[in-house]
Structures are given as structure tokens and as C-alpha cells.
Design an enzyme around this catalytic site. Structure first.
Site, PDB file in Angstrom:
ATOM      1  N   GLU A  31       0.910  -1.131  -0.176  1.00 12.79           N
ATOM      2  CA  GLU A  31      -0.227  -0.312  -0.146  1.00 12.79           C
ATOM      3  C   GLU A  31       0.945   1.231   0.099  1.00 12.79           C
ATOM      4  OE1 GLU A  31      -2.774   0.284  -0.795  1.00 12.79           O
ATOM      5  OE2 GLU A  31      -3.805  -1.453   0.085  1.00 12.79           O
TER       6      GLU A  31
ATOM      7  N   PRO B  64      -7.709  -0.459  -7.738  1.00 11.57           N
ATOM      8  CA  PRO B  64      -9.110  -0.725  -7.565  1.00 11.57           C
ATOM      9  C   PRO B  64      -9.191  -2.093  -6.902  1.00 11.57           C
ATOM     10  CG  PRO B  64     -10.320  -0.564  -9.603  1.00 11.57           C
ATOM     11  CD  PRO B  64      -8.965  -0.590  -9.816  1.00 11.57           C
ATOM     12  N   HIS B  65      -8.997  -2.374  -5.059  1.00 11.65           N
ATOM     13  CA  HIS B  65      -9.064  -3.299  -4.921  1.00 11.65           C
ATOM     14  C   HIS B  65      -9.208  -3.017  -3.327  1.00 11.65           C
ATOM     15  CE1 HIS B  65      -4.932  -1.566  -3.881  1.00 11.65           C
ATOM     16  NE2 HIS B  65      -5.263  -1.747  -2.449  1.00 11.65           N
ATOM     17  N   CYS B  66      -9.562  -4.521  -2.699  1.00  8.60           N
ATOM     18  CA  CYS B  66      -9.864  -4.496  -0.856  1.00  8.60           C
ATOM     19  C   CYS B  66     -10.181  -5.405  -0.684  1.00  8.60           C
ATOM     20  CB  CYS B  66     -11.633  -3.863  -0.874  1.00  8.60           C
ATOM     21  SG  CYS B  66     -12.753  -4.554  -1.885  1.00  8.60           S
TER      22      CYS B  66
END
Ligand SMILES: [Zn+2]
Lengths: 119, 150
Positions: A31, B64-66
Site C-alpha cells: 500500500e 482498485p482493490h479491497c
């Protein structure tokens, strides 16, 4: 799906995100290096969001949530094949059909976590 | 682990209709074929992740990621928007190619980060943006992954 359960799911997703950034070095590294996330700021933002959602819980759900989340890492867990994935004890069979659509807010009789039924 | 094993042709859309970031996230989520409530929860979570920092990593690519309870296994999708959309990307350029990655919080096989890493690595190859722009069929996307050995 029960609106309160929907809220709880959102909160648990945020908690997972927070936990990963806090405790998993490899995820934190991806991240911060690939996506240039400011980790400390992100953690603060997640806390703010969690507080905001917690305020929207009904009083009874909220008190259970607070109790469960104080003592356990996960407050909401999936039920897969009739088993609570928090404590790995089978939930009463009769619940499965009633709760199939997650129309009620239920907690595990054994560990107390909120249950989310997954197909 | 090969990236191409996670993609199926019905999760690849080369002509996204989205005109902005929110619409693009929604359209990508819709490729996963979840129920409406789950789609809504996933969309919100992806937006919240974007609020921590854009997943637009530059050169017209976003990932996009989660993690979310609404999926019970790792899911991926790919979408392309010719002309691009504003995504607040790191290089401030519009995004044309979007890779969606969603994993359950408890993922025993631990594929989330490796998949994320492979997509990031693939995206860094010099000719990839150009090659993605040339795709005409979803099957060609799979062929490109294979050619790149990911
Ligand atoms: Zn339990």
C-alpha cells in the site's frame, strides 16, 4: 439483508482493512510503495469512518458490537456450511433456513460474534 | 500461481460505459455477478479504499482493490475505457485500464497480495498500456497475460 447487518458488514470490512495496514507488514508495504498510501493518515481515516458507522447502530446492536469488538479481533464472521467461522462451532441448524437471506441480526451462541450467512 | 487462472472472459469488459470514477467502480463490481446488496457494500468499500489514496498507479492503469466479507474467494475483473476517466491517479493522467481485485478477509490460500503484486508488475512492463489499447476481444486479454508469463 437486515440494514443493521449491512452496516456491521461494512464495519467489519473497514476493520479488516485497518488490521491489515496495522499488522501485516507485506500488505502495508504494498500500500505504501505501490499505491503511495500514507499509512498513519489512512489508519486515522479508517478510525473516523468506523466511529461514524458505529453511531448508526441501534442501541442493542451497538452494545453487543462494543462488547464483542473489545474482546475479539473480528466482530462479524461468515457462516459457511453451517459453521461459525469465528469459533468453528456449528450454529443451530434451524437458523440456517430462516437466516438464509441474512434478514435478521444474529450472534453465535458460542462466541457471541455477529453472523453473516454466505452461500 | 498464474494471474490468468483467476480471470474468466465474462469478467473482462473492453468497452466500459462509465464516464467517471464511481461509475467505473460500479461497472467493474457488476462484472463479478454478486447480489445487489453485496455489490453496494463492495462499491462503498472500494470507494473508502480510494479515499485513503488513489489506486491509479500511473500510465493509465488503476488497480482498485479491497478485502470484503461479501466475497467467499478471491475475485478479479478487468475493464477498459477508451479515452480514459479522471481517477486522481498518481501521475494525474486519466485511467483507461482498470484491474479490480477483491478478497475475503480470511483468505486461507493467501493469494491476495501475490495477485496484486503480479498485476502491478504486469502494469509496469513498457509495452503493456499500448498492448491493452489494442485488444479487440476478451480472449486476447488472456493471450496477453499468457505471453507475458503472468
Ligand atoms: Zn462462534
Amino acid at each position: 439483508m437486515h440494514p443493521q447487518l449491512e452496516l456491521l458488514l461494512e464495519m467489519q470490512d473497514l476493520r479488516s482493512q485497518k488490521q491489515a495496514l496495522k499488522e501485516q507488514a507485506d500488505e502495508r508495504e504494498v500500500e505504501s510503495d505501490v499505491f503511495e498510501v500514507e499509512i498513519e493518515e489512512a489508519l486515522e481515516e479508517l478510525d473516523r469512518k468506523l466511529e461514524e458507522l458505529e453511531d448508526r447502530l441501534d442501541p442493542s446492536v451497538q452494545s453487543t458490537y462494543r462488547r464483542v469488538s473489545r474482546s475479539m479481533d473480528r466482530a462479524v464472521v461468515p457462516v459457511l456450511n453451517g459453521v461459525c467461522y469465528g469459533c468453528f462451532i456449528a450454529v443451530p441448524r434451524s437458523w440456517a433456513s430462516e437466516a438464509a437471506e441474512n434478514e435478521e441480526v444474529r450472534t453465535c451462541e458460542n462466541c457471541g460474534r455477529f453472523l453473516y450467512y454466505v452461500d | 500461481m498464474q494471474l490468468r487462472d483467476f480471470f474468466s472472459q465474462d469478467c473482462i469488459k473492453l468497452d466500459l460505459e462509465a464516464e467517471d470514477k464511481d461509475e467505473a467502480l460500479k461497472e467493474l463490481v457488476s462484472l463479478l455477478d454478486l447480489d445487489e446488496k453485496s455489490e453496494g457494500i463492495l462499491f462503498k468499500m472500494l470507494k473508502r479504499r480510494e479515499n485513503l489514496g488513489s489506486t491509479g498507479i500511473g500510465r493509465g492503469i488503476a488497480i482498485p482493490h479491497c478485502r470484503s466479507l461479501v466475497v467467499n474467494r478471491l475475485r478479479v475483473a478487468f475493464g477498459r475505457k477508451d479515452g480514459g476517466i479522471e481517477f486522481k491517479a498518481i501521475d494525474e493522467q486519466p485511467v483507461e485500464n482498470l484491474f479490480l481485485i477483491v478478497a475475503p478477509p480470511l483468505e486461507v490460500s493467501n493469494q491476495y497480495l501475490p495477485v496484486l503484486g503480479k498485476i502491478a508488475q504486469f502494469s509496469k512492463e513498457p509495452d503493456v498500456p499500448e498492448r491493452l489499447a489494442e485488444l479487440e476481444e476478451p480472449s486476447e486479454f488472456m493471450d496477453l497475460l499468457e505471453e507475458k508469463g503472468v
